[in-house]
Design a protein around this motif. Structure first.
Motif, mmCIF file in Angstrom:
data_model
loop_
_atom_site.group_PDB
_atom_site.id
_atom_site.type_symbol
_atom_site.label_atom_id
_atom_site.label_comp_id
_atom_site.label_asym_id
_atom_site.label_seq_id
_atom_site.Cartn_x
_atom_site.Cartn_y
_atom_site.Cartn_z
ATOM 1 N N LEU A 43 0.813 -1.214 0.000
ATOM 2 C CA LEU A 43 0.000 0.000 0.000
ATOM 3 C C LEU A 43 0.849 1.269 0.000
ATOM 4 C CD1 LEU A 43 -2.919 -1.027 2.388
ATOM 5 C CD2 LEU A 43 -2.821 -1.115 -0.095
ATOM 6 N N SER A 92 -4.817 -1.839 -3.155
ATOM 7 C CA SER A 92 -6.129 -1.449 -2.654
ATOM 8 C C SER A 92 -6.670 -0.287 -3.466
ATOM 9 C CB SER A 92 -6.033 -1.064 -1.180
ATOM 10 O OG SER A 92 -7.308 -0.768 -0.640
ATOM 11 N N ARG A 93 -7.847 0.171 -3.100
ATOM 12 C CA ARG A 93 -8.442 1.305 -3.802
ATOM 13 C C ARG A 93 -7.691 2.580 -3.492
ATOM 14 N NH1 ARG A 93 -12.001 4.642 -0.543
ATOM 15 N NH2 ARG A 93 -12.084 3.813 1.568
ATOM 16 N N ILE A 150 -9.100 -6.457 1.870
ATOM 17 C CA ILE A 150 -8.095 -5.661 2.573
ATOM 18 C C ILE A 150 -8.725 -4.752 3.620
ATOM 19 C CG2 ILE A 150 -6.465 -3.739 2.277
ATOM 20 C CD1 ILE A 150 -5.588 -5.019 -0.345
ATOM 21 N N GLU A 151 -9.799 -4.083 3.267
ATOM 22 C CA GLU A 151 -10.358 -3.043 4.137
ATOM 23 C C GLU A 151 -11.410 -3.537 5.116
ATOM 24 O OE1 GLU A 151 -11.179 0.897 2.944
ATOM 25 O OE2 GLU A 151 -10.221 0.664 0.995
ATOM 26 N N ASN A 156 -10.006 -5.262 -2.713
ATOM 27 C CA ASN A 156 -10.122 -4.121 -1.816
ATOM 28 C C ASN A 156 -11.015 -4.451 -0.625
ATOM 29 O OD1 ASN A 156 -9.976 -1.088 -1.219
ATOM 30 N ND2 ASN A 156 -12.160 -1.479 -1.301
#
Length: 338
Positions: free
Chosen positions: A119, A181-182, A309-310, A306
């Motif tokens: 990231l 990720s986003r 991950i989040e 994403n």
């Protein structure tokens, strides 16, 4: 004669008003946004190029700023991983120590705490006895940034600063190949050198860390400027920072599937190409079309990654909805760990 006198009076009044304007401006109360911007500016530092890159035949060269960073308290300097990397022996490595410069031109040494390669986040720390040289610190916002939110960044575009740039959040769900990720797509002016700088809300809280730009303006050499900037969301950065301070890397969830893009009637969907680990144990098969994860619709592999991950953690039990031979099924998966 009357006209001349009236003109003289009008001119005198105009000059009087012009003379009062600076006094009125000086006495005016600063806005909340200006207070927030001042707070963020005090917490911003420049990431200097390594000394060997600045050296000249005649001796040390003037400082050269390659990126930006933000003091988040207790001496911790947050920046982008790619702003502190260097090449050695054909490998890309994170510097064990970096030099940072404050707005008052104090040059400080910050030592390596940790990075997150996936990231693009890096964390360093300056010694406690140098903290008075950094006049400010900022905190993370408690909520997400949304489309249309007013934001600003502080940094060293083209090596100059600290400079402020104001704009708005565009698409908060943008995906680039440079990160796992986003990203927040932001409509504001940014240049080479803004990388690693904070993206702030109107309270001066961190809602993102500047990751990249898409070049839209011509500049000389490798320097670039743009109206399209991209930032790593602040909430995920905060999780990474906390884990690095605690001395460990943040672990992410793994599902264990590779995907294909397939056309289904008139729209595109993602289908399982291969299943391993958690996905295989959960019963995924080649050709399964993914529809939703925990009842959230899935439209792309990037969106799925994403979400993992989040919104999940390793060993969490999740539900993925699939379409298999015209039948809708819910598969329960116990996630693995990266």
């Amino acid at each position: 004669m009357r006209i001349r006198n009236q003109t003289h009076i009008l001119l005198s009044c105009t000059l009087l008003l012009i003379g009062l304007l600076p006094i009125m401006a000086i006495g005016a109360e600063p806005s909340l946004l200006s207070i927030a911007a001042e707070k963020a500016r005090h917490a911003t530092v420049g990431i200097l190029s390594p000394e060997e890159e600045r050296a000249t035949i005649s001796g040390p060269a003037p400082f050269s700023v390659r990126g930006s960073g933000t003091h988040i308290g207790q001496g911790y300097i947050l920046t982008a991983r790619h702003a502190i990397e260097h090449q050695k022996g054909g490998k890309t490595l994170a510097a064990e120590a970096i030099q940072v410069i404050t707005e008052h031109f104090h040059e400080l040494t910050a030592t390596f705490i940790g990075i997150n390669e996936f990231l693009d986040v890096a964390l360093y720390r300056v010694p406690e006895d140098t903290l008075p040289d950094i006049p400010g610190q900022v905190t993370f916002a408690e909520s997400e940034a949304y489309s249309g939110d007013n934001v600003f960044t502080v940094g060293y575009p083209l090596g100059w600063g600290p400079a402020l740039s104001f704009g708005r959040i565009g698409n908060p769900h943008t995906f680039l190949t440079t990160i796992q990720s986003r990203l927040l797509q932001v409509d504001l002016s940014a240049c080479s050198g803004n990388s690693g700088g904070g993206l702030f809300n109107t309270k001066g809280e961190i809602v993102g860390v500047v990751h990249a730009i898409i070049q839209t303006e011509h500049t000389q050499g490798e320097r670039r400027c743009s109206r399209f900037a991209f930032a790593v969301p602040g909430l995920i950065v905060q999780k990474i920072v906390q884990s690095l301070i605690e001395g460990h890397s943040l672990k992410f969830s793994t599902l264990g599937i590779s995907l294909n893009v397939v056309k289904q009637d008139r729209h595109w969907a993602i289908a399982v190409k291969n299943a391993t680990g958690p996905a295989r144990r959960a019963g995924f098969k080649k050709g399964d079309i993914l529809l939703a994860i925990n009842h959230q619709p899935i439209h792309s592999a990037a969106q799925l990654k994403n979400y993992l991950i989040e919104h999940t953690q390793p060993e969490q039990n999740i539900t993925i909805t699939i379409l298999r031979e015209q039948e809708t099924l819910n598969l329960n998966v116990i996630l693995g760990e990266s």
